[in-house]
Design a protein around this motif. Structure first.
Motif, PDB file in Angstrom:
ATOM      1  N   CYS A  52       0.964  -1.067   0.162  1.00  0.00           N
ATOM      2  CA  CYS A  52      -0.096  -0.035   0.066  1.00  0.00           C
ATOM      3  C   CYS A  52       0.919   1.314   0.091  1.00  0.00           C
ATOM      4  N   HIS A  54       0.033   4.059   1.514  1.00  0.00           N
ATOM      5  CA  HIS A  54       0.240   4.711   2.891  1.00  0.00           C
ATOM      6  C   HIS A  54      -0.777   3.765   3.592  1.00  0.00           C
ATOM      7  N   GLY A 101      -5.879  -7.809  -1.053  1.00  0.00           N
ATOM      8  CA  GLY A 101      -4.627  -6.894  -0.413  1.00  0.00           C
ATOM      9  C   GLY A 101      -4.981  -5.883   0.850  1.00  0.00           C
ATOM     10  N   THR A 103      -2.920  -3.453  -2.234  1.00  0.00           N
ATOM     11  CA  THR A 103      -3.357  -2.853  -3.119  1.00  0.00           C
ATOM     12  C   THR A 103      -2.623  -3.669  -4.380  1.00  0.00           C
ATOM     13  N   ASN A 133      -7.851   0.033  -6.677  1.00  0.00           N
ATOM     14  CA  ASN A 133      -7.557   1.357  -6.081  1.00  0.00           C
ATOM     15  C   ASN A 133      -7.971   2.552  -7.003  1.00  0.00           C
TER      16      ASN A 133
END
Ligand code: SF4
Length: 430
Positions: A52, A54, A101, A103, A133
């Protein structure tokens, strides 16, 4: 709060003794040194891509900060893990692949390589589904998803309102989410699901309905709605205290859930799970309701005949174990036949549809008890029976989600918290 815990534990202990009996041990242990899964004829497969950009404050999933330099190592470890499962469980039918996930769209080279390897080492007979995403969906991403044979996509929109995106720490704009959803719909995937959150700080039922209208207007053929704050160990509580905002009350949550149900009826979306609503004949997008699955990746679980295995949550520990040619399984809990039957029922309740003719084969001697409870639910207006299927009503689905929060997510919370603390925990009691 300090007093509430033993009461809660006692209530949980009583319920599970009543349902599953005293024979089931509610503990995950280190698997035996010679542990191998049973040979399988058919199962599904879950691939967990942990990257990811963040960390969202409400997120309970296993993740590591995205770094280009990590992706090659992740691919090697995931491929090695596929090889281990193919040798140990046999090159069985894989009836669906779900890529979550994290991502996954941050590491599409990895995903493509792993899906190829699954095709060569197993018999892939079903569809490939993936989470996406909004920040990553451009023409290149869409083309790559099509090339790797993805049929079902889910876009984590969460909200189309800037204030609500900000409240949950999402950094893309509503326009980016709209653009991403439009691209996925135009690309012609068999199913395009939009994830939307409700019960966000400051959110009203009108806001939720406006988000649903936006998703449907852009062509999503499924919407999945989630309330915030179902996983208590995430930093979201601290985050909300820091930002000084309050979550809606239970009453507001119920009002919003009712608004979602009314919206689905008005717009011709059918309920396909406690949270999900689908339009038309598109295949159902679902991450969790497979009968059994092999889990690849850090923190991935495997539901096998006879029990549940959980990979190490620690990225380095998982990667070292997989690349070393062994299993990355940290914890294992055998299921009694009775528990396997209740597990099946739990997911049928999550589907909000219980096929009554399958109760006897899956629940054995418990089936008549379940039939009586379902009849009571029917009398209370929580379910209705038609053509051999017991279907939860809107009220039944709402109360089920509360029960799910109380019991099931409590287990997940206990297990994941312990699994996060150490790469190779010794035992976790539920
Ligand atoms: S919610 Fe999704 S994007 Fe946010 S940290 Fe969790 S897995 Fe990553």
């Amino acid at each position: 709060m300090a007093r509430a815990l033993p009461v809660r534990q006692m209530a949980t202990g009583l319920v599970r003794r009543l349902l599953v009996g005293a024979g089931q041990r509610w503990q995950f242990d280190v698997p035996p040194a010679d542990w191998v899964p049973p040979r399988l004829e058919r199962t599904s497969l879950y691939l967990h891509v942990p990257f990811c950009r963040h960390a969202c404050p409400y997120c309970p999933y296993t993740k590591v900060r995205y770094d280009d330099a990590l992706v090659g190592g992740f691919t090697d470890a995931a491929l090695a893990e596929v090889e281990w499962w193919a040798r140990a469980a046999g090159g069985c039918d894989i009836t669906s692949v779900y890529v979550g996930g994290g991502t996954p769209t941050l590491a599409l080279d990895s995903v493509a390589a792993v899906v190829d390897r699954i095709r060569s080492r197993f018999r892939l007979t079903g569809e490939v589904a993936i989470e996406t995403n909004p920040a990553d969906v451009d023409d290149t991403t869409v083309a790559r998803l099509r090339d790797m044979g993805v049929a079902l996509v889910s876009l984590g929109v969460q909200s189309f309102r800037p204030a609500h995106l900000e409240a949950i720490g999402r950094t893309y704009s509503p326009a980016t989410a709209e653009d991403a959803l439009g691209r996925l719909v135009s690309a012609g995937f068999a199913s395009v699901n939009a994830d939307l959150m409700f019960a966000l700080p400051g959110q009203t039922a009108e806001d939720v309905v406006a988000d649903l209208d936006r998703a449907a207007g852009l062509g999503a053929n499924q919407v999945t709605t989630y309330p915030l704050f179902t996983f208590p160990y995430t930093p979201v509580g601290r985050y909300l205290r820091l930002t000084g905002v309050k979550l809606p009350s239970l009453r507001a949550r119920r009002t919003q859930y009712r608004a979602i149900c009314r919206w689905s009826t008005r717009r011709g979306f059918d309920r396909v799970s406690v949270w999900g609503f689908k339009k038309g004949s598109a295949p159902r997008y679902s991450s969790v309701t497979r009968a059994g699955y092999i889990g690849i990746g850090p923190g991935a679980g495997s539901h096998l005949p006879g029990g549940f295995a959980l990979n190490s949550f620690d990225y380095a520990a998982w990667s070292d174990a997989a690349r070393g040619g062994g299993p990355a399984v940290a914890l294992w809990m055998p299921f009694s036949q009775q528990l396997a039957g209740w597990w099946w029922l739990y997911w049928r309740l999550y589907d909000t549809r219980i096929p009554l003719d399958q109760l006897g084969a899956t629940l054995g001697r418990d089936a008549s008890r379940v039939r009586s409870w379902l009849r009571l639910g029917e009398l209370a207006g929580l379910a209705s029976q038609r053509d051999g299927t017991m279907t939860l009503t809107d009220a039944g689905a709402f109360w089920l989600h509360l029960a799910q929060n109380y019991f099931a997510l409590d287990y997940v919370n206990t297990l994941w918290t312990a699994a996060r603390r150490r790469p190779w925990p010794t035992a976790v009691s539920l």
